[in-house]
Scaffold this active site. Structure first.
Site, PDB file in Angstrom:
ATOM      1  N   ARG A  52      -0.390   5.591  -5.857  1.00  0.00           N
ATOM      2  CA  ARG A  52      -1.655   5.938  -5.214  1.00  0.00           C
ATOM      3  C   ARG A  52      -1.576   7.387  -4.735  1.00  0.00           C
ATOM      4  NH1 ARG A  52      -0.364   1.547  -2.189  1.00  0.00           N
ATOM      5  NH2 ARG A  52      -0.237   2.879  -0.380  1.00  0.00           N
ATOM      6  N   TYR A  63      -3.320   5.041 -12.952  1.00  0.00           N
ATOM      7  CA  TYR A  63      -2.319   4.208 -12.271  1.00  0.00           C
ATOM      8  C   TYR A  63      -2.942   3.143 -11.374  1.00  0.00           C
ATOM      9  CZ  TYR A  63       0.768   2.524  -8.736  1.00  0.00           C
ATOM     10  OH  TYR A  63       1.445   1.672  -7.909  1.00  0.00           O
ATOM     11  N   LYS A 121      -7.113  -2.294  -4.277  1.00  0.00           N
ATOM     12  CA  LYS A 121      -7.289  -1.737  -2.933  1.00  0.00           C
ATOM     13  C   LYS A 121      -8.701  -1.196  -2.711  1.00  0.00           C
ATOM     14  CE  LYS A 121      -2.812  -2.261  -2.199  1.00  0.00           C
ATOM     15  NZ  LYS A 121      -2.273  -3.443  -1.540  1.00  0.00           N
ATOM     16  N   HIS A 133      -5.027  -6.747   4.540  1.00  0.00           N
ATOM     17  CA  HIS A 133      -3.863  -6.457   3.694  1.00  0.00           C
ATOM     18  C   HIS A 133      -2.743  -7.422   4.098  1.00  0.00           C
ATOM     19  CE1 HIS A 133      -0.734  -3.288   2.231  1.00  0.00           C
ATOM     20  NE2 HIS A 133      -1.131  -4.050   1.237  1.00  0.00           N
ATOM     21  N   SER A 135       4.341  -1.161   3.593  1.00  0.00           N
ATOM     22  CA  SER A 135       5.112  -1.217   2.349  1.00  0.00           C
ATOM     23  C   SER A 135       6.606  -1.164   2.649  1.00  0.00           C
ATOM     24  CB  SER A 135       4.733  -0.055   1.436  1.00  0.00           C
ATOM     25  OG  SER A 135       4.978   1.177   2.068  1.00  0.00           O
ATOM     26  N   CYS A 143       8.496  -3.614   3.549  1.00  0.00           N
ATOM     27  CA  CYS A 143       8.884  -4.469   4.671  1.00  0.00           C
ATOM     28  C   CYS A 143       8.972  -5.940   4.281  1.00  0.00           C
ATOM     29  CB  CYS A 143       7.919  -4.280   5.843  1.00  0.00           C
ATOM     30  SG  CYS A 143       8.048  -2.667   6.645  1.00  0.00           S
ATOM     31  N   ASP A 151      -0.631 -10.337  -1.172  1.00  0.00           N
ATOM     32  CA  ASP A 151      -1.041  -8.979  -0.820  1.00  0.00           C
ATOM     33  C   ASP A 151      -2.322  -8.883   0.000  1.00  0.00           C
ATOM     34  OD1 ASP A 151      -0.546  -6.167  -0.987  1.00  0.00           O
ATOM     35  OD2 ASP A 151      -2.112  -5.980  -2.488  1.00  0.00           O
ATOM     36  N   ARG A 163       6.281  -1.165 -11.561  1.00  0.00           N
ATOM     37  CA  ARG A 163       5.525  -2.368 -11.218  1.00  0.00           C
ATOM     38  C   ARG A 163       5.604  -3.443 -12.285  1.00  0.00           C
ATOM     39  NH1 ARG A 163       2.755  -2.481  -6.048  1.00  0.00           N
ATOM     40  NH2 ARG A 163       2.959  -0.346  -5.279  1.00  0.00           N
TER      41      ARG A 163
END
Length: 618
Positions: free
Chosen positions: A74, A214, A223, A243, A265, A267, A290, A388
């Site tokens: 991103r 991407y 998102k 989120h 992110s 975590c 997510d 990914r």
């Protein structure tokens, strides 16, 4: 009956918008996607034939794609909330006046699809027909986007019957017209960084993306729709777009509760959603990893759906130890992006749990000798750190049987957390809803030497309220106020309980602790979930402290826990009064002032109360 041409579109609003975009972008032709397996295979073959995708011999019906090095993540600096008033975007978003931004982007869009096909993707966020679901159409010139959207959303012909005038229009282009017989060169194309725009127009519920192929920059259901636009819709309609993971937790007696969790992110959000418990008799199943959309049901409880149909997971660090279920989910029918390719036709990444053998083709397409370990020096990774996998959620071995329930699942607990090597204990519970909103508003992770090149930043807290900072579609202060308002209108006894967890406390001097971590994490996090489960039933297993409710001595199940962690447990289950007073100072001086007059007075009251309690404890 399938819709195959623009002329067959019966909704005049949809038809007019599509015709306008076709006229502006000037594609060679337009294909209306039907979402069929045959279409998927046809487009994938087109990518393989063009050298853009590599079939994987070791994983059935799975393929590897590579991007340009400038298009791997991103681009927050090029992501805009283009509200009519700058104040409505707030201090944490980038803003451009919508008239100015549209003029710029129309200039870029003009003729941008020369030599390419425009694909029209009708898609649904959530189970088809769900009262919580929303619908959109993405126009794109990227086959990669079509293929990923087919996995990540319910897409294609079946969506048309639900599409009305309230659809979310999403326009995307890679920004690389193919003129004079040009072709793509083995990686998906993109525009220069300064010409990348990921733009949300909240008043119009409109998404325009240009210049990137991407992930979240291009898969506009993710998102852009599911959070940036959905947070605005949720604010206006009185629900929550978050989120958050959603997990289903079953105790040994067969009783079930559903838990959501928001973590920045890196975590362990996906790991928690697919957790394999270490305590006997407990079971964790996945509803979503997510995003959670939550609305009140007829019984007054909050019900959540996972608006996505797939997992867009970070590959590096995913191993049999950290998340076996994710690996199994990606064993077939999966798209891999920027991973390394092995000689025998498999994918590999750093932290996968075993060393690669022979030669690897790295994410940049270079052939290199594998290292005799499963890690690589920073900057020389075989797989990009943000590589990914896109896998269908239905393939997850721990997917809950009711993960596609149209009504959603009733939420009993909401978790917040971040990477905090000090101060924040293993788990504590908010006293009430507003205190829980306060905990969500101060979420953050400590900056480490591994995550920055600026030594002065090490040890500072990078705040990420509700783990939604890059994804909130409006002023973050107003977002806090929306949470408070949602709670005020609800039956307090039916609201989820709110908790803050921290799996990342460290003691670098204790050589008995792997990595210096004072808690083992992974499957042992089920011990904390079990305590939370009982708290939701009002079990007397907690003591009140200045920061909230914490486990009584002996309340956490430690059967089978390694002795080194039993020894550290008292330390990570106590209140660090001095540390918390520093936390209060940082919030008061550095964090809350950003939101100015938009910061709800209820949060200031919670901060004052926390400081008062800490001073009394001191």
């Amino acid at each position: 009956m399938a819709i195959k041409t623009i002329d067959e579109i019966k909704n005049p609003k949809i038809k007019a918008w599509v015709e306008e975009c076709v006229k502006m972008c000037e594609p060679d032709n337009v294909v209306i996607c039907d979402g069929s397996n045959e279409e998927y295979d046809r487009l994938m073959k087109k990518c393989v034939d063009a050298g853009l995708a590599t079939p994987l011999a070791k994983k059935a019906h799975s393929y590897l794609f590579r991007s340009l090095p400038s298009d791997v993540a991103r681009v927050e600096s090029r992501t805009f909330i283009s509200s009519v008033k700058e104040e409505d975007a707030g201090p944490t978003n980038h803003w451009i006046d919508p008239k100015e931004l549209k003029a710029t982007m129309k200039g870029l869009y003009t003729g941008c699809m020369h030599g390419r096909t425009m694909y029209l993707i009708p898609f649904c966020m959530g189970p088809l027909g769900s009262p919580i679901a929303k619908y959109g159409i993405e126009l794109t010139d990227s086959e990669y986007v079509v293929l990923n959207m087919d996995i990540m959303t319910r897409a294609g012909e079946k969506v048309w019957q639900y599409l009305g005038d309230d659809f979310v229009p999403c326009l995307h282009s890679v920004g690389k017209p193919l003129n004079n017989g040009e072709k793509d060169n083995g990686v998906w194309p993109c525009a220069d960084v300064e010409h990348k725009y990921i733009s949300q127009f909240p008043e119009e519920h409109l998404i325009w993306s240009y210049g990137s192929g991407y992930g979240g920059n291009a898969l506009l259901g993710k998102k852009c729709f599911a959070l940036r636009i959905a947070t605005v819709i949720a604010r206006d309609e009185g629900w929550l777009a978050e989120h958050m993971l959603i997990l289903k937790l079953t105790n040994p007696q067969g009783e079930v509760k559903y838990v959501t969790g928001a973590f920045p992110s890196a975590c362990g959000k996906t790991n928690l959603a697919m957790l394999i418990p270490t305590i006997p008799g407990w079971k964790v199943e996945t509803v979503g990893d997510d995003i959670a959309w939550m609305k009140f049901g007829k019984d007054g409880r909050l019900y959540a759906i996972n608006p996505e149909a797939g997992f867009f997971g970070v590959a590096p660090g995913t191993s049999a130890e950290s998340n076996k279920n994710a690996l199994v989910s990606a064993e077939k029918n999966t798209i891999f992006t920027n991973c390394a390719l092995t000689e025998d036709g498999d994918v590999w990444w750093e932290g996968i749990g075993y060393p690669a053998k022979g030669k690897l083709v790295d994410w940049k397409g270079q052939t290199r000798d594998a290292l005799p370990k499963d890690k690589s020096p920073k900057g020389e990774e075989f797989a990009h750190p943000n590589a990914r996998f896109t896998a269908p959620a239905k393939q997850c071995p721990c997917i809950a049987s009711d993960w596609e329930s149209p009504e959603g699942v009733p939420i009993s607990a909401i978790l917040f957390g971040g990477r905090r090597p000090s101060t924040v204990p293993l788990v504590h519970q908010a006293r009430n809803w507003n205190h829980g909103v306060f905990l969500g508003s101060i979420v953050g992770s400590e900056i480490t030497a591994a995550s920055t090149i600026n030594a002065a930043e090490v040890g500072k807290i990078r705040r990420d309220p509700f783990a939604i900072l890059p994804f909130c579609g409006y002023n973050m202060g107003d977002y806090f106020a929306h949470w408070i308002e949602v709670g005020a209108k609800a039956d307090q006894d039916k609201l989820p309980k709110i908790f803050y967890v921290n799996w990342f406390r460290k003691d670098e001097n204790n050589k008995d602790l792997p990595g210096g971590f004072m808690w083992p994490g992974y499957g042992d996090n089920s011990r904390v979930l079990a305590w939370i489960f009982d708290r939701c039933d009002g079990k007397d297993n907690a003591v009140e402290t200045p920061i909230g409710f914490m486990p009584k001595e002996g309340a956490l199940n430690t059967d089978g826990l390694a002795d080194c962690y039993k020894k550290t447990l008292p330390e990570i289950l106590k209140v660090d009064v001095d540390g918390w007073l520093k936390e209060v100072k940082d919030i008061r001086e550095n964090h809350y002032p950003k939101f100015g007059k938009h910061l709800p007075k209820e949060l200031t009251a919670c901060l004052d109360d926390l400081e008062k309690r800490l001073q009394a404890a001191k």
